[in-house]
Write a protein that holds these residues in place. Structure first.
Motif, PDB file in Angstrom:
ATOM      1  N   LEU A  82      -7.245  -6.311   8.469  1.00  0.00           N
ATOM      2  CA  LEU A  82      -8.836  -4.906   8.719  1.00  0.00           C
ATOM      3  C   LEU A  82      -8.184  -4.602   7.448  1.00  0.00           C
ATOM      4  CD1 LEU A  82      -8.896  -3.548  11.848  1.00  0.00           C
ATOM      5  CD2 LEU A  82     -10.652  -5.991  11.268  1.00  0.00           C
ATOM      6  N   PRO A  83      -9.577  -4.504   6.384  1.00  0.00           N
ATOM      7  CA  PRO A  83      -9.488  -4.027   5.101  1.00  0.00           C
ATOM      8  C   PRO A  83      -8.738  -2.712   5.175  1.00  0.00           C
ATOM      9  CG  PRO A  83     -11.942  -4.456   5.524  1.00  0.00           C
ATOM     10  CD  PRO A  83     -10.951  -4.543   7.203  1.00  0.00           C
ATOM     11  N   ALA A  84      -7.846  -2.169   4.154  1.00  0.00           N
ATOM     12  CA  ALA A  84      -7.386  -0.698   3.749  1.00  0.00           C
ATOM     13  C   ALA A  84      -8.651   0.012   3.844  1.00  0.00           C
ATOM     14  CB  ALA A  84      -6.049  -1.192   2.999  1.00  0.00           C
ATOM     15  N   VAL A  85      -8.210   1.661   4.451  1.00  0.00           N
ATOM     16  CA  VAL A  85      -9.961   2.241   4.291  1.00  0.00           C
ATOM     17  C   VAL A  85      -9.666   3.624   3.264  1.00  0.00           C
ATOM     18  CG1 VAL A  85     -11.411   3.019   5.751  1.00  0.00           C
ATOM     19  CG2 VAL A  85     -10.665   0.441   6.108  1.00  0.00           C
ATOM     20  N   GLY A  86      -9.699   3.900   2.614  1.00  0.00           N
ATOM     21  CA  GLY A  86     -10.317   5.532   2.440  1.00  0.00           C
ATOM     22  C   GLY A  86      -8.824   5.558   1.212  1.00  0.00           C
ATOM     23  N   GLY A 104       1.412  13.152  19.568  1.00  0.00           N
ATOM     24  CA  GLY A 104       1.133  14.552  19.557  1.00  0.00           C
ATOM     25  C   GLY A 104       0.945  14.989  18.070  1.00  0.00           C
ATOM     26  N   ALA A 105       1.208  14.495  17.068  1.00  0.00           N
ATOM     27  CA  ALA A 105       2.230  14.853  15.711  1.00  0.00           C
ATOM     28  C   ALA A 105       0.291  13.910  15.115  1.00  0.00           C
ATOM     29  CB  ALA A 105       2.792  14.084  14.848  1.00  0.00           C
ATOM     30  N   VAL A 106       0.046  14.836  14.261  1.00  0.00           N
ATOM     31  CA  VAL A 106      -0.969  14.526  13.093  1.00  0.00           C
ATOM     32  C   VAL A 106      -0.522  14.631  11.781  1.00  0.00           C
ATOM     33  CG1 VAL A 106      -2.659  14.691  12.386  1.00  0.00           C
ATOM     34  CG2 VAL A 106      -3.205  15.576  14.126  1.00  0.00           C
ATOM     35  N   LEU A 107      -1.190  13.403  10.800  1.00  0.00           N
ATOM     36  CA  LEU A 107       0.077  12.858   9.600  1.00  0.00           C
ATOM     37  C   LEU A 107      -1.587  12.828   9.009  1.00  0.00           C
ATOM     38  CD1 LEU A 107       1.220  10.914  11.750  1.00  0.00           C
ATOM     39  CD2 LEU A 107       2.815  10.842   9.923  1.00  0.00           C
ATOM     40  N   LEU A 108      -1.054  14.284   7.271  1.00  0.00           N
ATOM     41  CA  LEU A 108      -2.281  13.772   6.329  1.00  0.00           C
ATOM     42  C   LEU A 108      -1.221  12.807   5.696  1.00  0.00           C
ATOM     43  CD1 LEU A 108      -4.552  14.696   4.920  1.00  0.00           C
ATOM     44  CD2 LEU A 108      -3.196  16.222   3.746  1.00  0.00           C
ATOM     45  N   LYS A 109      -1.466  11.353   5.471  1.00  0.00           N
ATOM     46  CA  LYS A 109      -0.775  10.475   4.096  1.00  0.00           C
ATOM     47  C   LYS A 109      -2.067  10.725   3.142  1.00  0.00           C
ATOM     48  CE  LYS A 109       1.983   7.934   6.177  1.00  0.00           C
ATOM     49  NZ  LYS A 109       2.787   6.661   7.010  1.00  0.00           N
ATOM     50  N   GLU A 110      -1.883   9.676   1.389  1.00  0.00           N
ATOM     51  CA  GLU A 110      -1.922   9.733   0.893  1.00  0.00           C
ATOM     52  C   GLU A 110      -2.036   8.541   0.962  1.00  0.00           C
ATOM     53  OE1 GLU A 110      -1.448  10.176  -4.134  1.00  0.00           O
ATOM     54  OE2 GLU A 110       0.088  10.159  -2.621  1.00  0.00           O
ATOM     55  N   GLY A 111      -3.015   7.531   0.443  1.00  0.00           N
ATOM     56  CA  GLY A 111      -3.562   6.234   0.301  1.00  0.00           C
ATOM     57  C   GLY A 111      -4.591   6.283   1.348  1.00  0.00           C
ATOM     58  N   PRO A 112      -4.337   4.028   1.934  1.00  0.00           N
ATOM     59  CA  PRO A 112      -5.297   4.104   2.578  1.00  0.00           C
ATOM     60  C   PRO A 112      -5.090   3.602   4.139  1.00  0.00           C
ATOM     61  CG  PRO A 112      -5.241   2.038   1.143  1.00  0.00           C
ATOM     62  CD  PRO A 112      -3.886   3.349   0.304  1.00  0.00           C
ATOM     63  N   LEU A 113      -5.564   4.233   4.816  1.00  0.00           N
ATOM     64  CA  LEU A 113      -5.904   4.141   6.748  1.00  0.00           C
ATOM     65  C   LEU A 113      -5.656   2.349   6.592  1.00  0.00           C
ATOM     66  CD1 LEU A 113      -5.646   4.890   9.514  1.00  0.00           C
ATOM     67  CD2 LEU A 113      -7.598   4.315   9.436  1.00  0.00           C
ATOM     68  N   LEU A 114      -4.452   1.765   7.554  1.00  0.00           N
ATOM     69  CA  LEU A 114      -4.078   0.153   7.216  1.00  0.00           C
ATOM     70  C   LEU A 114      -4.597  -0.193   9.048  1.00  0.00           C
ATOM     71  CD1 LEU A 114      -1.189  -0.232   5.876  1.00  0.00           C
ATOM     72  CD2 LEU A 114      -3.149  -0.765   4.909  1.00  0.00           C
ATOM     73  N   VAL A 169       0.513  -1.297   0.009  1.00  0.00           N
ATOM     74  CA  VAL A 169       0.434   0.114   0.121  1.00  0.00           C
ATOM     75  C   VAL A 169       0.689   1.106  -0.454  1.00  0.00           C
ATOM     76  CG1 VAL A 169      -1.675   1.431   1.263  1.00  0.00           C
ATOM     77  CG2 VAL A 169      -1.483  -1.375   1.103  1.00  0.00           C
ATOM     78  N   LYS A 170       0.512   2.162  -0.992  1.00  0.00           N
ATOM     79  CA  LYS A 170       1.480   3.315  -1.306  1.00  0.00           C
ATOM     80  C   LYS A 170       0.570   4.216   0.176  1.00  0.00           C
ATOM     81  CE  LYS A 170       2.056   6.670  -3.913  1.00  0.00           C
ATOM     82  NZ  LYS A 170       1.171   8.097  -5.785  1.00  0.00           N
ATOM     83  N   GLN A 171       1.733   4.881   0.439  1.00  0.00           N
ATOM     84  CA  GLN A 171       1.077   5.551   1.665  1.00  0.00           C
ATOM     85  C   GLN A 171       2.298   7.300   1.971  1.00  0.00           C
ATOM     86  OE1 GLN A 171       0.654   3.680   5.521  1.00  0.00           O
ATOM     87  NE2 GLN A 171      -1.723   2.995   5.477  1.00  0.00           N
ATOM     88  N   LYS A 172       2.041   7.788   1.441  1.00  0.00           N
ATOM     89  CA  LYS A 172       3.001   9.861   1.256  1.00  0.00           C
ATOM     90  C   LYS A 172       2.545  10.225   1.682  1.00  0.00           C
ATOM     91  CE  LYS A 172       3.882  12.730  -1.854  1.00  0.00           C
ATOM     92  NZ  LYS A 172       4.023  13.407  -3.142  1.00  0.00           N
ATOM     93  N   VAL A 173       2.973  10.620   3.063  1.00  0.00           N
ATOM     94  CA  VAL A 173       3.105  11.677   3.961  1.00  0.00           C
ATOM     95  C   VAL A 173       3.176  12.634   3.108  1.00  0.00           C
ATOM     96  CG1 VAL A 173       3.528  13.266   6.208  1.00  0.00           C
ATOM     97  CG2 VAL A 173       4.122  10.523   5.951  1.00  0.00           C
ATOM     98  N   LEU A 174       1.403  13.699   3.006  1.00  0.00           N
ATOM     99  CA  LEU A 174       1.406  14.771   2.580  1.00  0.00           C
ATOM    100  C   LEU A 174       2.068  15.945   2.917  1.00  0.00           C
ATOM    101  CD1 LEU A 174      -1.572  14.407   0.768  1.00  0.00           C
ATOM    102  CD2 LEU A 174       0.425  13.605  -0.182  1.00  0.00           C
ATOM    103  N   CYS A 175       1.512  15.903   4.578  1.00  0.00           N
ATOM    104  CA  CYS A 175       2.158  18.042   5.917  1.00  0.00           C
ATOM    105  C   CYS A 175       1.363  16.541   6.939  1.00  0.00           C
ATOM    106  CB  CYS A 175       0.706  18.368   5.143  1.00  0.00           C
ATOM    107  SG  CYS A 175       0.882  19.898   6.130  1.00  0.00           S
ATOM    108  N   THR A 176       2.104  17.264   7.479  1.00  0.00           N
ATOM    109  CA  THR A 176       1.874  16.835   9.366  1.00  0.00           C
ATOM    110  C   THR A 176       2.492  17.966  10.182  1.00  0.00           C
ATOM    111  OG1 THR A 176       3.929  14.798   8.655  1.00  0.00           O
ATOM    112  CG2 THR A 176       3.629  15.195  11.058  1.00  0.00           C
TER     113      THR A 176
END
Length: 197
Positions: free
Chosen positions: A146-150, A127-137, A12-19
């Motif tokens: 569990l199924p990947a989501v989003g 305490g960090a919030v990450l916005l990532k591309e690709g589904p949540l695991l 699953v590709k998961q690129k961090v877009l912003c933190t």
């Protein structure tokens, strides 16, 4: 509940877009930057005629895992106009995630799904919030399959992981940390509320 240490899921590709980090002086600027990125994604999807869904994953039976349902509840209280699944009253968790995804598939043709969940990471990431591309695991930190989501996902790092069992860290997580993360995520989502409708 995901894990954001050194592990990588090759499938699953998961690129961090912003933190957003809560211990920096530029937190407000980071929230604004993340909000603009998210808002651009939402506007692009709306222009393509896609419905927007926020899928807030987690359980209200564990402080560390309650981030998703807490965010879902706060978004509804804020009057966010997008479709929200997962609240403290009606959480989306391991036992109903698959049936919820089937219901979403039946109801919507090709929605943009933004998943929201708690995660475990390194100590300095708490305490960090990450916005990532690709589904949540979801469930990764607890070795649940569990199924990947989003299409994209927002994760709040609620605690860190060390040799002790991950489930213990969910129980040892501070409510203060979860509340701060929930408020930050809601600020990110609602920052452009007046402009995006």
């Amino acid at each position: 509940m995901g894990f954001f240490g050194g592990q990588k899921n090759k499938e699953v590709k998961q690129k961090v877009l912003c933190t957003v980090y809560d211990h920096t002086r530029t937190m407000d600027q980071e929230i604004e930057a993340m909000s603009h990125i998210l808002n651009d994604l939402l506007l692009q999807s709306l222009n393509e005629g896609r419905e927007i869904i926020f899928l807030c994953v987690g359980s209200d039976r564990s402080i560390g895992d309650a981030l998703g349902p807490l965010v879902g509840t706060m978004l509804k209280e804020e009057g966010v106009s997008y479709c929200i699944y997962g609240t403290l009253e009606d959480p989306i968790h391991a036992f109903n995630l698959e049936s919820t995804l089937k219901a979403v598939k039946r109801r919507f043709r090709q929605p943009l799904i933004i998943s929201i969940d708690a995660g475990l990471g390194e100590k300095e990431q708490v305490g960090a919030v990450l916005l990532k591309e690709g589904p949540l695991l979801p469930g990764q930190a607890l070795k649940k399959v569990l199924p990947a989501v989003g299409d994209y996902h927002l994760t709040g790092v609620v605690n860190y992981l060390d040799p002790l069992p991950a489930a213990q860290f969910l129980n040892d997580t501070r409510l203060h940390t979860v509340m701060k993360l929930a408020k930050t995520i809601v600020r990110v989502i609602t920052y452009n509320k007046g402009r995006s409708g």
